[in-house]
Design an enzyme around this catalytic site. Structure first.
Site, mmCIF file in Angstrom:
data_model
loop_
_atom_site.group_PDB
_atom_site.id
_atom_site.type_symbol
_atom_site.label_atom_id
_atom_site.label_comp_id
_atom_site.label_asym_id
_atom_site.label_seq_id
_atom_site.Cartn_x
_atom_site.Cartn_y
_atom_site.Cartn_z
ATOM 1 N N PRO A 11 0.772 -1.250 -0.060
ATOM 2 C CA PRO A 11 -0.149 -0.142 0.125
ATOM 3 C C PRO A 11 0.840 1.377 0.157
ATOM 4 C CG PRO A 11 -0.134 -0.928 2.013
ATOM 5 C CD PRO A 11 0.406 -2.134 1.261
ATOM 6 N N ASN A 12 0.281 2.256 -0.712
ATOM 7 C CA ASN A 12 0.853 3.476 -0.915
ATOM 8 C C ASN A 12 2.130 3.791 -1.728
ATOM 9 O OD1 ASN A 12 -1.207 4.868 0.831
ATOM 10 N ND2 ASN A 12 -0.081 3.448 2.459
ATOM 11 N N ARG A 19 5.244 11.166 -2.092
ATOM 12 C CA ARG A 19 4.923 10.627 -0.916
ATOM 13 C C ARG A 19 6.042 10.757 -0.110
ATOM 14 N NH1 ARG A 19 4.804 4.680 0.977
ATOM 15 N NH2 ARG A 19 4.308 4.974 3.149
ATOM 16 N N TYR A 24 11.561 8.668 0.974
ATOM 17 C CA TYR A 24 11.438 7.367 -0.186
ATOM 18 C C TYR A 24 11.999 7.851 -1.495
ATOM 19 C CZ TYR A 24 8.292 5.520 3.557
ATOM 20 O OH TYR A 24 7.793 4.854 4.431
ATOM 21 N N ASN A 75 7.999 -5.617 -1.526
ATOM 22 C CA ASN A 75 8.054 -4.471 -0.572
ATOM 23 C C ASN A 75 6.696 -4.386 0.066
ATOM 24 O OD1 ASN A 75 8.045 -2.028 0.932
ATOM 25 N ND2 ASN A 75 8.903 -0.832 -0.706
ATOM 26 N N ALA A 78 3.515 -1.064 4.619
ATOM 27 C CA ALA A 78 3.018 -1.032 5.873
ATOM 28 C C ALA A 78 2.702 -2.385 6.679
ATOM 29 C CB ALA A 78 1.752 0.035 6.148
ATOM 30 N N GLU A 99 12.651 -9.643 0.947
ATOM 31 C CA GLU A 99 12.166 -8.502 1.454
ATOM 32 C C GLU A 99 13.029 -7.273 0.938
ATOM 33 O OE1 GLU A 99 11.867 -8.415 5.786
ATOM 34 O OE2 GLU A 99 10.600 -6.737 5.934
ATOM 35 N N HIS A 101 13.072 -2.949 1.058
ATOM 36 C CA HIS A 101 12.624 -1.379 1.594
ATOM 37 C C HIS A 101 13.464 -0.514 1.079
ATOM 38 C CE1 HIS A 101 9.726 -3.268 4.386
ATOM 39 N NE2 HIS A 101 10.783 -4.091 4.897
ATOM 40 N N ARG A 108 13.291 4.017 12.169
ATOM 41 C CA ARG A 108 12.374 4.857 12.219
ATOM 42 C C ARG A 108 11.483 4.676 13.517
ATOM 43 N NH1 ARG A 108 9.639 4.522 6.490
ATOM 44 N NH2 ARG A 108 8.713 6.366 7.227
HETATM 45 C C1 DQA Z 1 8.457 0.818 3.239
HETATM 46 C C2 DQA Z 1 8.704 0.901 4.705
HETATM 47 C C3 DQA Z 1 7.504 0.681 5.676
HETATM 48 O O1 DQA Z 1 7.608 0.853 7.072
HETATM 49 C C4 DQA Z 1 6.330 1.690 5.083
HETATM 50 O O2 DQA Z 1 5.122 1.506 5.772
HETATM 51 C C5 DQA Z 1 6.207 2.023 3.669
HETATM 52 C C6 DQA Z 1 7.203 1.949 2.813
HETATM 53 C C7 DQA Z 1 9.807 1.067 2.598
HETATM 54 O O3 DQA Z 1 9.924 0.795 1.456
HETATM 55 O O4 DQA Z 1 10.840 1.799 3.121
HETATM 56 O O5 DQA Z 1 5.266 2.149 3.189
HETATM 57 O O6 DQA Z 1 8.240 -0.389 2.958
#
Ligand code: DQA
Length: 152
Positions: A11-12, A19, A24, A75, A78, A99, A101, A108
């Site tokens: 998501p997002n 964002r 990011y 990825n 959240a 995984e 990120h 964080r």
């Molecule tokens: C994320 C890190 C997560 O904690 C966050 O909720 C994201 C992006 C990252 O790529 O750094 O949406 O996965």
């Protein structure tokens, strides 16, 4: 012909570039997809690239990758920190799972220190911005080539 490497985004991440760019970066998810597509060609693989804001859809993509793919980069955004459903779906997969990120969640907010996905993944790459994806692809390809050598 190799099966594709699945790259799944939670998501997002459709808002990348707009964002919180100070965390990011300014690359969009489309930029990242294009870079992964270019990069993976030299390894002789193709990718399937997906994003969803819906947890159950990500579970469906993992189940698809289980039989149609050769490795998963994920990825989970959240859902990394909340989703037992994604953890369970990944546990049912017998493929390399990386995984990914962009940021370094462990440095964080405290709620980001917990990753359900890490417990089902082969390894984690985080903190390198958009480069985390290409580093993840390299890791997946290395794992795949080690597996195929072991079977020879
Ligand atoms: C994320 C890190 C997560 O904690 C966050 O909720 C994201 C992006 C990252 O790529 O750094 O949406 O996965």
């Amino acid at each position: 012909m190799n099966k594709p490497i699945y790259i799944l985004n939670g998501p997002n991440l459709n808002l990348l570039g707009q964002r919180e760019p100070e965390i990011y970066g300014y690359k969009t998810l489309g930029d990242i997809e294009n870079s992964c597509r270019d990069n993976v060609k030299k390894f002789g693989y193709d990718i399937v690239f997906k994003q969803s804001n819906i947890e159950g859809e990500i579970v469906d993509y993992i189940q698809e990758a289980r039989t149609a793919g050769c490795a998963i980069l994920i990825n989970p955004a959240a859902y990394t920190h909340t989703s037992v459903a994604i953890y369970d779906a990944l546990k049912a997969v017998d493929l390399p799972i990386i995984e990914i990120h962009l940021s370094q969640p462990a440095t964080r907010e405290s709620f980001r220190a917990q990753s359900y996905v890490a417990q089902a993944a082969t390894g984690t790459i985080s903190g390198f911005g958009a480069d985390s994806y290409n580093l993840g692809l390299q890791a997946a390809v290395n794992l795949l080539s080690n597996t195929s050598k072991a079977k020879r």
